[in-house]
Design a protein around this motif. Structure first.
Motif, PDB file in Angstrom:
ATOM      1  N   GLU A 182       0.833  -1.200   0.000  1.00 29.08           N
ATOM      2  CA  GLU A 182       0.000   0.000   0.000  1.00 29.08           C
ATOM      3  C   GLU A 182       0.870   1.253   0.000  1.00 29.08           C
ATOM      4  O   GLU A 182       0.565   2.238  -0.666  1.00 29.08           O
ATOM      5  N   ALA A 183       1.976   1.198   0.770  1.00 36.46           N
ATOM      6  CA  ALA A 183       2.821   2.381   0.901  1.00 36.46           C
ATOM      7  C   ALA A 183       3.565   2.704  -0.377  1.00 36.46           C
ATOM      8  O   ALA A 183       3.890   3.862  -0.617  1.00 36.46           O
ATOM      9  N   VAL A 184       3.850   1.706  -1.228  1.00 34.45           N
ATOM     10  CA  VAL A 184       4.658   1.966  -2.406  1.00 34.45           C
ATOM     11  C   VAL A 184       3.805   2.335  -3.619  1.00 34.45           C
ATOM     12  O   VAL A 184       4.338   2.559  -4.699  1.00 34.45           O
ATOM     13  N   ASN A 185       2.516   2.403  -3.460  1.00 37.17           N
ATOM     14  CA  ASN A 185       1.680   2.846  -4.560  1.00 37.17           C
ATOM     15  C   ASN A 185       2.015   4.284  -4.928  1.00 37.17           C
ATOM     16  O   ASN A 185       2.333   5.111  -4.070  1.00 37.17           O
ATOM     17  N   ILE A 186       1.911   4.579  -6.218  1.00 37.09           N
ATOM     18  CA  ILE A 186       2.142   5.944  -6.676  1.00 37.09           C
ATOM     19  C   ILE A 186       0.945   6.813  -6.301  1.00 37.09           C
ATOM     20  O   ILE A 186      -0.199   6.439  -6.534  1.00 37.09           O
ATOM     21  N   VAL A 187       1.223   7.955  -5.718  1.00 38.37           N
ATOM     22  CA  VAL A 187       0.186   8.850  -5.208  1.00 38.37           C
ATOM     23  C   VAL A 187       0.061  10.053  -6.138  1.00 38.37           C
ATOM     24  O   VAL A 187       1.059  10.625  -6.573  1.00 38.37           O
ATOM     25  N   THR A 188      -1.163  10.442  -6.428  1.00 37.96           N
ATOM     26  CA  THR A 188      -1.412  11.646  -7.226  1.00 37.96           C
ATOM     27  C   THR A 188      -2.272  12.602  -6.412  1.00 37.96           C
ATOM     28  O   THR A 188      -3.302  12.202  -5.859  1.00 37.96           O
ATOM     29  N   VAL A 189      -1.832  13.844  -6.311  1.00 43.63           N
ATOM     30  CA  VAL A 189      -2.636  14.865  -5.645  1.00 43.63           C
ATOM     31  C   VAL A 189      -2.988  15.948  -6.655  1.00 43.63           C
ATOM     32  O   VAL A 189      -2.264  16.168  -7.632  1.00 43.63           O
ATOM     33  N   GLU A 190      -4.117  16.582  -6.445  1.00 51.12           N
ATOM     34  CA  GLU A 190      -4.579  17.676  -7.301  1.00 51.12           C
ATOM     35  C   GLU A 190      -4.744  18.932  -6.465  1.00 51.12           C
ATOM     36  O   GLU A 190      -4.701  18.889  -5.231  1.00 51.12           O
ATOM     37  N   ALA A 191      -4.926  20.044  -7.126  1.00 51.43           N
ATOM     38  CA  ALA A 191      -5.294  21.263  -6.414  1.00 51.43           C
ATOM     39  C   ALA A 191      -6.668  21.068  -5.781  1.00 51.43           C
ATOM     40  O   ALA A 191      -7.507  20.330  -6.296  1.00 51.43           O
ATOM     41  N   LEU A 192      -6.876  21.728  -4.634  1.00 53.34           N
ATOM     42  CA  LEU A 192      -8.167  21.684  -3.959  1.00 53.34           C
ATOM     43  C   LEU A 192      -8.715  23.110  -3.934  1.00 53.34           C
ATOM     44  O   LEU A 192      -8.152  23.986  -3.266  1.00 53.34           O
ATOM     45  N   ILE A 193      -9.778  23.339  -4.677  1.00 51.88           N
ATOM     46  CA  ILE A 193     -10.346  24.679  -4.811  1.00 51.88           C
ATOM     47  C   ILE A 193     -11.844  24.620  -4.543  1.00 51.88           C
ATOM     48  O   ILE A 193     -12.574  23.883  -5.217  1.00 51.88           O
ATOM     49  N   ASN A 194     -12.274  25.354  -3.537  1.00 47.99           N
ATOM     50  CA  ASN A 194     -13.695  25.434  -3.186  1.00 47.99           C
ATOM     51  C   ASN A 194     -14.301  24.052  -2.943  1.00 47.99           C
ATOM     52  O   ASN A 194     -15.421  23.761  -3.358  1.00 47.99           O
ATOM     53  N   GLY A 195     -13.534  23.194  -2.275  1.00 48.77           N
ATOM     54  CA  GLY A 195     -14.027  21.871  -1.909  1.00 48.77           C
ATOM     55  C   GLY A 195     -13.929  20.814  -2.982  1.00 48.77           C
ATOM     56  O   GLY A 195     -14.344  19.673  -2.759  1.00 48.77           O
ATOM     57  N   GLN A 196     -13.374  21.160  -4.145  1.00 46.48           N
ATOM     58  CA  GLN A 196     -13.288  20.214  -5.256  1.00 46.48           C
ATOM     59  C   GLN A 196     -11.834  20.020  -5.690  1.00 46.48           C
ATOM     60  O   GLN A 196     -11.055  20.982  -5.721  1.00 46.48           O
ATOM     61  N   ASN A 197     -11.484  18.785  -6.030  1.00 48.70           N
ATOM     62  CA  ASN A 197     -10.186  18.540  -6.649  1.00 48.70           C
ATOM     63  C   ASN A 197     -10.222  19.024  -8.087  1.00 48.70           C
ATOM     64  O   ASN A 197     -11.134  18.689  -8.839  1.00 48.70           O
ATOM     65  N   VAL A 198      -9.241  19.827  -8.450  1.00 48.16           N
ATOM     66  CA  VAL A 198      -9.202  20.456  -9.774  1.00 48.16           C
ATOM     67  C   VAL A 198      -7.962  19.962 -10.512  1.00 48.16           C
ATOM     68  O   VAL A 198      -6.837  20.134 -10.039  1.00 48.16           O
ATOM     69  N   LYS A 199      -8.165  19.357 -11.656  1.00 51.97           N
ATOM     70  CA  LYS A 199      -7.047  18.849 -12.432  1.00 51.97           C
ATOM     71  C   LYS A 199      -6.326  19.981 -13.146  1.00 51.97           C
ATOM     72  O   LYS A 199      -6.920  20.995 -13.507  1.00 51.97           O
ATOM     73  N   SER A 200      -5.042  19.775 -13.362  1.00 48.42           N
ATOM     74  CA  SER A 200      -4.235  20.729 -14.117  1.00 48.42           C
ATOM     75  C   SER A 200      -3.819  20.100 -15.437  1.00 48.42           C
ATOM     76  O   SER A 200      -3.848  18.876 -15.591  1.00 48.42           O
TER      77      SER A 200
END
Length: 499
Positions: A8-26
């Motif tokens: 579980e720890a070695v999985n690749i993690v992706t984070v997005e911007a968080l704007i007004n309660g929503q994850n926003v892709k770039s």
């Protein structure tokens, strides 16, 4: 030996911007590698655009109109729920932090410990710290309230990304502000995950997270909707922030660089093994990448030779350089190649100037060491008091030790620095306190240093070019407020004003 983390720890993690309660892709993403193994991708984080940063600021500004009116009990209840969620996810967060940062698991757990300790203190103290004060007096009545400022732009560093994000998030929100957080690109993943956990307990727009390049930072420091900047990082970067914010005269809390000195008096017992271990840890915890770590050591000449001998023994016992997931490891890699090369350049410069450089500790896995951003910790002797390795902040695993002859000399050496974040004095308590009073620093610790002497109940910050303002303590909560005085006078006509 190299320890493989669980699947579980070695999985690749992706984070997005968080704007007004929503994850926003770039449109584009950046890659975060593992400093212990740079060929391994830990995760991806977005290249937030300037336009998205504006959206985040505007979302925070809109949310502020409602959030500032909520009562303190609601704010504290939301923060306490967030604390419990972070605690429940601690192991997952720690593994991610260790992989993206390079700090050993015990150190990553320690960072979560400090973050939660502060958040809980802030929850416990917020109501009292923010309670309005009413004074009845001969001239009438005065009300002093602590009002929220507005939108806070929080810019956190890579060395303690979670602790130095929550040190801003918790008091800002408890005081009734909203926030836009920008984690460092050198450690963006765990900080973003923790911010998302906290955000899940608050209304949309109260917490926003952006990433990105310099244009995002410029927007956070110049946008007129931003009322306060909370920044932890380098002094040179802070100078640019101050200039950028000058057009709109923003409130600021700046916790900046330090060249923290440890001073060992003649009364220090060099045979105290626990004390020697404390100073070694104070030099090399988090691979020396802590703002308040002891970065230059001054030892009274009468005990200097013995001190160096005992120091080397203690360092060689404690320092074990290896895989951050190996429980035997006490020192991991440097976080990024730029910082590694900077520290290496300071050590090489010291050698060229005639200093003696002594490697410390044990390398547990030479193959891993060679492939990662590792540096073997070093002790630097026989250098001049004004050499770069002494007067500059190394922020890495090397430390100079220098002799001094009398207290007047070492006080001068300490105080001539442009920095003044923390310091430490070691010896008989009464002697140490007497000298500590003469040092120019925000915090001075007695017979300990760095996070070993940190107490979140009291304000923390620097003097001179080590910063503006204070974090932690009651002051660290009130720094996210404006004092508002309401006067209700009894005498409306002053006697010296004619009819």
């Amino acid at each position: 030996m190299t320890i493989q983390a669980d699947q579980e720890a070695v999985n690749i993690v992706t984070v997005e911007a968080l704007i007004n309660g929503q994850n926003v892709k770039s449109l584009s993403q950046s890659t975060k590698e593992n400093p212990a193994n740079p060929t391994e991708i830990v995760g991806y984080f977005p290249v937030t655009t300037k336009e998205q940063a504006v959206e985040a600021i505007e979302a925070a500004a809109a949310a502020f109109k409602t959030w500032k009116k909520t009562d303190i009990e609601q704010r504290v209840a939301s923060m306490r729920r967030a604390i419990e969620k972070i605690r429940a996810a601690e192991n997952e967060i720690v593994h991610l932090l260790s992989r993206e940062h390079g700090k050993p698991l015990y150190d990553a757990h320690g960072e979560i410990y400090v973050a939660l300790m502060w958040m809980e203190f802030a929850c416990n103290e917020a109501a009292a710290a923010l309670k309005e004060e009413i004074q009845e007096h001969d001239h009438g009545k005065t009300i002093l309230s602590y009002d929220p400022i507005g939108v806070v732009a929080a810019i956190s560093p890579w060395n303690y990304p979670i602790a130095l994000s929550t040190i801003k998030i918790a008091p800002a929100l408890l005081a009734g502000n909203t926030i836009v957080l920008k984690p460092s690109p050198y450690a963006p993943l765990a900080a973003a995950k923790v911010a998302e956990i906290i955000a899940s307990e608050f209304p949309a727009g109260v917490i926003n997270v952006v990433h990105g390049a310099a244009d995002v930072g410029v927007e956070l420091t110049t946008n007129p909707h931003v009322a306060k900047i909370a920044f932890t990082g380098g002094t040179e970067t802070a100078k640019h922030i101050i200039k950028a914010a000058s057009d709109t005269i923003k409130d600021m809390t700046l916790e900046l660089g330090g060249n923290d000195a440890a001073i060992f008096l003649e009364s220090f017992d060099v045979n105290d093994e626990r004390a020697m271990r404390r100073i070694v840890v104070s030099n090399f915890l988090t691979t020396g990448q802590i703002c308040m770590i002891a970065k230059r050591v001054y030892v009274h000449r009468s005990i200097y030779d013995q001190f160096v001998e005992k120091y080397i023994e203690a360092a060689n016992r404690w320092i074990r350089i290896g895989d951050p997931f190996d429980p035997d490891t006490t020192v991991g890699p440097v976080n990024n190649v730029k910082q590694r090369d900077y520290v290496l350049s300071l050590v090489e410069d010291a050698k060229q100037r005639g200093a003696k450089v002594i490697p410390l500790g044990t390398i547990l896995d030479q193959k891993l060491f060679d492939q990662g951003y590792y540096l073997q910790p070093t002790l630097v002797l026989d250098c001049d008091v004004h050499d770069p390795i002494v007067v500059e902040e190394q922020f890495g695993p090397t430390v100079p030790i220098l002799p001094f002859d009398d207290e007047e000399q070492v006080i001068q050496l300490h105080n001539e620095s442009i920095y003044g974040l923390t310091s430490s004095v070691w010896g008989k308590e009464e002697d140490a306190i007497l000298l500590a009073r003469q040092l120019e620093a925000g915090t001075t610790m007695i017979n300990t240093a760095a996070v070993q002497g940190l107490d979140v109940q009291f304000p923390f910050g620097g003097v001179k070019q080590s910063g503006i303002g204070r974090e932690y303590g009651t002051e660290g909560i009130r720094t996210y407020t404006e004092q508002h005085v309401i006067n209700v006078p009894k005498m409306l006509d002053l006697p010296y004003i004619p009819e």
